[in-house]
Design a protein around this motif. Structure first.
Motif, PDB file in Angstrom:
ATOM      1  N   ILE A   6      -4.068  19.320  -3.755  1.00 24.08           N
ATOM      2  CA  ILE A   6      -4.431  18.055  -4.398  1.00 24.08           C
ATOM      3  C   ILE A   6      -5.798  17.597  -3.885  1.00 24.08           C
ATOM      4  CG2 ILE A   6      -3.812  15.606  -4.473  1.00 24.08           C
ATOM      5  CD1 ILE A   6      -0.898  16.461  -4.704  1.00 24.08           C
ATOM      6  N   ALA A   7      -6.601  17.060  -4.784  1.00 22.67           N
ATOM      7  CA  ALA A   7      -7.998  16.772  -4.462  1.00 22.67           C
ATOM      8  C   ALA A   7      -8.216  15.404  -3.842  1.00 22.67           C
ATOM      9  CB  ALA A   7      -8.856  16.904  -5.726  1.00 22.67           C
ATOM     10  N   ASP A   8      -7.492  14.377  -4.334  1.00 27.47           N
ATOM     11  CA  ASP A   8      -7.821  13.018  -3.897  1.00 27.47           C
ATOM     12  C   ASP A   8      -6.643  12.070  -4.102  1.00 27.47           C
ATOM     13  OD1 ASP A   8      -7.758  12.588  -6.686  1.00 27.47           O
ATOM     14  OD2 ASP A   8      -9.937  12.724  -6.859  1.00 27.47           O
ATOM     15  N   ASP A   9      -6.871  10.793  -3.810  1.00 30.67           N
ATOM     16  CA  ASP A   9      -5.808   9.787  -3.906  1.00 30.67           C
ATOM     17  C   ASP A   9      -5.318   9.616  -5.338  1.00 30.67           C
ATOM     18  OD1 ASP A   9      -5.784   7.845  -1.140  1.00 30.67           O
ATOM     19  OD2 ASP A   9      -7.550   9.092  -1.432  1.00 30.67           O
ATOM     20  N   ALA A  10      -6.221   9.633  -6.294  1.00 28.85           N
ATOM     21  CA  ALA A  10      -5.827   9.416  -7.687  1.00 28.85           C
ATOM     22  C   ALA A  10      -4.905  10.535  -8.166  1.00 28.85           C
ATOM     23  CB  ALA A  10      -7.073   9.337  -8.573  1.00 28.85           C
ATOM     24  N   GLU A  11      -5.242  11.763  -7.850  1.00 25.32           N
ATOM     25  CA  GLU A  11      -4.382  12.864  -8.250  1.00 25.32           C
ATOM     26  C   GLU A  11      -3.040  12.795  -7.518  1.00 25.32           C
ATOM     27  OE1 GLU A  11      -4.225  17.765  -8.576  1.00 25.32           O
ATOM     28  OE2 GLU A  11      -5.886  16.810  -7.492  1.00 25.32           O
ATOM     29  N   THR A  12      -3.072  12.391  -6.272  1.00 18.45           N
ATOM     30  CA  THR A  12      -1.842  12.241  -5.496  1.00 18.45           C
ATOM     31  C   THR A  12      -0.873  11.303  -6.191  1.00 18.45           C
ATOM     32  OG1 THR A  12      -2.983  12.644  -3.397  1.00 18.45           O
ATOM     33  CG2 THR A  12      -0.886  11.474  -3.295  1.00 18.45           C
ATOM     34  N   ALA A  16       2.772  12.204  -7.814  1.00 20.79           N
ATOM     35  CA  ALA A  16       3.960  11.536  -7.276  1.00 20.79           C
ATOM     36  C   ALA A  16       4.735  10.810  -8.364  1.00 20.79           C
ATOM     37  CB  ALA A  16       3.557  10.555  -6.177  1.00 20.79           C
ATOM     38  N   ALA A  17       4.030  10.130  -9.268  1.00 18.86           N
ATOM     39  CA  ALA A  17       4.702   9.407 -10.352  1.00 18.86           C
ATOM     40  C   ALA A  17       5.431  10.366 -11.286  1.00 18.86           C
ATOM     41  CB  ALA A  17       3.682   8.578 -11.132  1.00 18.86           C
ATOM     42  N   ALA A  18       4.802  11.489 -11.602  1.00 17.94           N
ATOM     43  CA  ALA A  18       5.436  12.459 -12.492  1.00 17.94           C
ATOM     44  C   ALA A  18       6.679  13.077 -11.846  1.00 17.94           C
ATOM     45  CB  ALA A  18       4.431  13.553 -12.858  1.00 17.94           C
ATOM     46  N   LEU A  19       6.587  13.425 -10.562  1.00 17.06           N
ATOM     47  CA  LEU A  19       7.737  14.014  -9.888  1.00 17.06           C
ATOM     48  C   LEU A  19       8.875  13.007  -9.732  1.00 17.06           C
ATOM     49  CD1 LEU A  19       6.219  16.294  -7.100  1.00 17.06           C
ATOM     50  CD2 LEU A  19       7.407  16.990  -9.173  1.00 17.06           C
ATOM     51  N   ALA A  20       8.545  11.749  -9.465  1.00 20.56           N
ATOM     52  CA  ALA A  20       9.582  10.727  -9.332  1.00 20.56           C
ATOM     53  C   ALA A  20      10.390  10.605 -10.617  1.00 20.56           C
ATOM     54  CB  ALA A  20       8.953   9.383  -8.959  1.00 20.56           C
ATOM     55  N   GLY A  48       1.891  20.168  -3.933  1.00 13.80           N
ATOM     56  CA  GLY A  48       0.817  19.843  -3.004  1.00 13.80           C
ATOM     57  C   GLY A  48       0.966  18.499  -2.324  1.00 13.80           C
ATOM     58  N   LEU A  49       1.987  17.718  -2.689  1.00 14.02           N
ATOM     59  CA  LEU A  49       2.131  16.378  -2.106  1.00 14.02           C
ATOM     60  C   LEU A  49       2.343  16.411  -0.600  1.00 14.02           C
ATOM     61  CD1 LEU A  49       4.285  14.215  -4.555  1.00 14.02           C
ATOM     62  CD2 LEU A  49       1.860  13.985  -4.009  1.00 14.02           C
ATOM     63  N   LEU A  68      -0.129   7.074   0.598  1.00  8.22           N
ATOM     64  CA  LEU A  68       1.054   7.693   1.187  1.00  8.22           C
ATOM     65  C   LEU A  68       2.277   6.801   1.010  1.00  8.22           C
ATOM     66  CD1 LEU A  68       2.029  10.165   2.773  1.00  8.22           C
ATOM     67  CD2 LEU A  68       1.505   8.919   4.880  1.00  8.22           C
ATOM     68  N   ALA A  69       2.119   5.517   1.236  1.00  7.95           N
ATOM     69  CA  ALA A  69       3.237   4.588   1.047  1.00  7.95           C
ATOM     70  C   ALA A  69       3.710   4.579  -0.405  1.00  7.95           C
ATOM     71  CB  ALA A  69       2.829   3.181   1.477  1.00  7.95           C
ATOM     72  N   GLU A  70       2.780   4.670  -1.335  1.00  7.34           N
ATOM     73  CA  GLU A  70       3.155   4.647  -2.745  1.00  7.34           C
ATOM     74  C   GLU A  70       3.926   5.903  -3.139  1.00  7.34           C
ATOM     75  OE1 GLU A  70       3.240   2.975  -6.722  1.00  7.34           O
ATOM     76  OE2 GLU A  70       3.277   2.281  -4.649  1.00  7.34           O
ATOM     77  N   ILE A  71       3.602   7.043  -2.526  1.00  4.05           N
ATOM     78  CA  ILE A  71       4.398   8.246  -2.768  1.00  4.05           C
ATOM     79  C   ILE A  71       5.857   7.969  -2.456  1.00  4.05           C
ATOM     80  CG2 ILE A  71       4.892  10.600  -1.972  1.00  4.05           C
ATOM     81  CD1 ILE A  71       1.929  10.907  -1.320  1.00  4.05           C
ATOM     82  N   PHE A  72       6.109   7.385  -1.302  1.00  8.32           N
ATOM     83  CA  PHE A  72       7.483   7.157  -0.865  1.00  8.32           C
ATOM     84  C   PHE A  72       8.157   6.044  -1.645  1.00  8.32           C
ATOM     85  CE2 PHE A  72       6.099   9.921   2.438  1.00  8.32           C
ATOM     86  CZ  PHE A  72       7.255  10.537   2.892  1.00  8.32           C
ATOM     87  N   ARG A  73       7.398   5.033  -2.056  1.00  4.14           N
ATOM     88  CA  ARG A  73       7.996   3.994  -2.900  1.00  4.14           C
ATOM     89  C   ARG A  73       8.449   4.588  -4.226  1.00  4.14           C
ATOM     90  NH1 ARG A  73       7.537   0.828  -7.060  1.00  4.14           N
ATOM     91  NH2 ARG A  73       5.602   1.843  -7.705  1.00  4.14           N
ATOM     92  N   LEU A  74       7.612   5.408  -4.826  1.00  2.00           N
ATOM     93  CA  LEU A  74       7.961   6.038  -6.100  1.00  2.00           C
ATOM     94  C   LEU A  74       9.171   6.948  -5.953  1.00  2.00           C
ATOM     95  CD1 LEU A  74       4.352   6.863  -7.332  1.00  2.00           C
ATOM     96  CD2 LEU A  74       5.951   5.316  -8.476  1.00  2.00           C
ATOM     97  N   LEU A  75       9.166   7.797  -4.929  1.00  2.41           N
ATOM     98  CA  LEU A  75      10.299   8.689  -4.724  1.00  2.41           C
ATOM     99  C   LEU A  75      11.567   7.901  -4.399  1.00  2.41           C
ATOM    100  CD1 LEU A  75       8.646  11.570  -2.643  1.00  2.41           C
ATOM    101  CD2 LEU A  75       9.248  11.598  -5.070  1.00  2.41           C
ATOM    102  N   GLY A  76      11.432   6.847  -3.603  1.00  2.49           N
ATOM    103  CA  GLY A  76      12.577   6.025  -3.255  1.00  2.49           C
ATOM    104  C   GLY A  76      13.179   5.327  -4.450  1.00  2.49           C
ATOM    105  N   SER A  77      12.373   4.941  -5.403  1.00  2.00           N
ATOM    106  CA  SER A  77      12.891   4.295  -6.605  1.00  2.00           C
ATOM    107  C   SER A  77      13.690   5.265  -7.458  1.00  2.00           C
ATOM    108  CB  SER A  77      11.738   3.708  -7.434  1.00  2.00           C
ATOM    109  OG  SER A  77      11.002   4.735  -8.091  1.00  2.00           O
ATOM    110  N   ALA A  78      13.415   6.557  -7.294  1.00  2.00           N
ATOM    111  CA  ALA A  78      14.099   7.580  -8.084  1.00  2.00           C
ATOM    112  C   ALA A  78      15.332   8.126  -7.381  1.00  2.00           C
ATOM    113  CB  ALA A  78      13.136   8.728  -8.391  1.00  2.00           C
TER     114      ALA A  78
END
Length: 394
Positions: A6-12, A16-20, A48-49, A68-78
């Motif tokens: 993964i290249a940057d924060d935006a791609e991250t 993360a949103a798609a996987l959630a 790559g996350l 990083l926190a937003e990755i976990f918030r998204l996954l946690g919501s799912a």
């Protein structure tokens, strides 16, 4: 294994949103049947996350704490279970980043970029308290070590390529030994039977004279000498998981009321969604979720600020901000997940719907460490300017 880089924060955030959303579809079934999420974790690795905190000079995206926190918030919501599994992964990536030699960083960051997963063997049961670590690193004449001990609540170990083991050296200082999952003398038992987070496989790791080369051991005790963000970052991810669980429970409650609940006959409303008392309650619950989300964003911003200019004062501000976010997130997760049944009605309690997984996950995850002590440290900081302790749980 090969993994996307993964290249940057935006791609991250996009990944993360798609996987959630992908993981959300099977969350209830995985929990009900206790189907361990091996395929989902492989998707997480391949995406790559798991390598997004690798420093840029080693080829990683080196994302900000807010990302990083937003990755976990998204996954946690799912899926509250699935979100918990990589929490320790990122914690022990931080240990490598802070305490690893250049050679160790080069080796492990390459492993992460290839999609390798870190688990954890940290907590022990039956000791005096959580920091009474009795697992030992026994030195050998050639400079290597043997590991002896038993670990519990080892979330992610069953699925890991490398298991970081918290252990004490001869002088009682804390170290982390990074041990391959298939190392001789290491066994992982899938004996987790918690009421919530059922698919985390947070079982037992046994270490019977496990050989560890010297270059796979890092001096974790040095992390807490001087200002540090180890605890703040770890707790930020816990707060993000709780915030995600709260948001996921609220969204599922709203969908249920819109599509399946009946209005109370005294309301005079045609649908449950038009019942004024339900509208009021949803407003109250939404405020709880929004408050948790706002405090999470603020905490992440404070961690990022401290990372850019790390001092005793900025580290303390980060720990206090994260403590506040964790307290509110824990409260929101438990209350919103419980209120789901209050607003949705009797049918929501059917075991076949498995809506209670949100509350079980929230109630189980929020037991990780007591928020009452976080409130104590917040109070001492505000009233007397007392900086929080550097023990890794703030």
């Amino acid at each position: 294994m090969t993994a996307h880089v993964i290249a940057d924060d935006a791609e991250t955030l996009a990944v993360a949103a798609a996987l959630a959303e992908e993981f959300r579809a099977g969350a209830a079934g995985r929990d009900a049947e206790r189907r361990l999420p091996r395929a989902e974790l492989d998707r997480l690795s391949a995406s790559g996350l798991l390598a997004v905190t690798v420093p840029a000079e080693h080829g990683g995206a080196d994302v900000r704490a807010g990302t990083l926190a937003e990755i976990f918030r998204l996954l946690g919501s799912a899926d509250g279970s699935l979100a918990q599994i990589p929490q320790s992964h990122f914690v022990y990536v931080n240990v490598i980043r802070r305490q690893g030699t250049e050679q160790q960083r080069k080796f492990f960051f390459a492993e992460l970029l290839a999609g390798r997963r870190l688990g954890n063997a940290q907590s022990e049961a039956g000791t005096r308290h959580v920091q009474d670590i009795r697992t030992r690193l026994e030195p050998r004449p050639d400079g290597s070590y043997l590991l002896h001990g038993v670990k519990h609540y080892s979330t992610g170990a069953l699925f890991a390529d490398w298991i970081p083991v918290l252990a004490r050296a001869e002088d009682d200082t804390l170290h982390v030994a990074y041990v391959p999952r298939d190392a001789p003398g290491l066994t992982v038992a899938d004996d987790w039977d918690g009421m919530g987070q059922r698919t985390t496989a947070s079982g037992t790791v046994r270490l019977a004279a496990v050989p560890v080369p010297a270059d796979r051991v890092l001096p974790h005790h040095l992390t807490f000498r001087g200002p540090q963000l180890h605890g703040a970052t770890a707790q930020l991810l816990h707060a993000a998981i709780d915030t995600g669980i709260a948001g996921g429970a609220l969204a599922e409650a709203a969908e249920f009321v819109r599509t399946r609940s009946r209005p109370w006959f005294e309301s005079g409303a045609e649908t449950a969604a038009d019942d004024p008392l339900l509208v009021q309650r949803f407003g109250e619950l939404a405020l709880q979720v929004r408050t948790a989300e706002a405090l999470l964003r603020e905490a992440a911003r404070t961690v990022d600020t401290a990372r850019d200019r790390l001092t005793d004062d900025t580290a303390a501000e980060a720990s206090i901000a994260v403590a506040a976010a964790k307290v509110r997130a824990a409260e929101a997760a438990v209350e919103v997940a419980s209120a789901l049944f209050e607003v949705a009605g009797t049918r929501a309690a059917l075991d076949s719907l498995n809506l209670h997984r949100h509350w079980r996950d929230a109630r189980t995850h929020t037991l990780h460490d007591p928020v009452r002590w976080k409130i104590q440290h917040i109070g001492r900081y505000v009233l007397n300017g007392t900086r929080p302790p550097r023990h890794g749980l703030l």
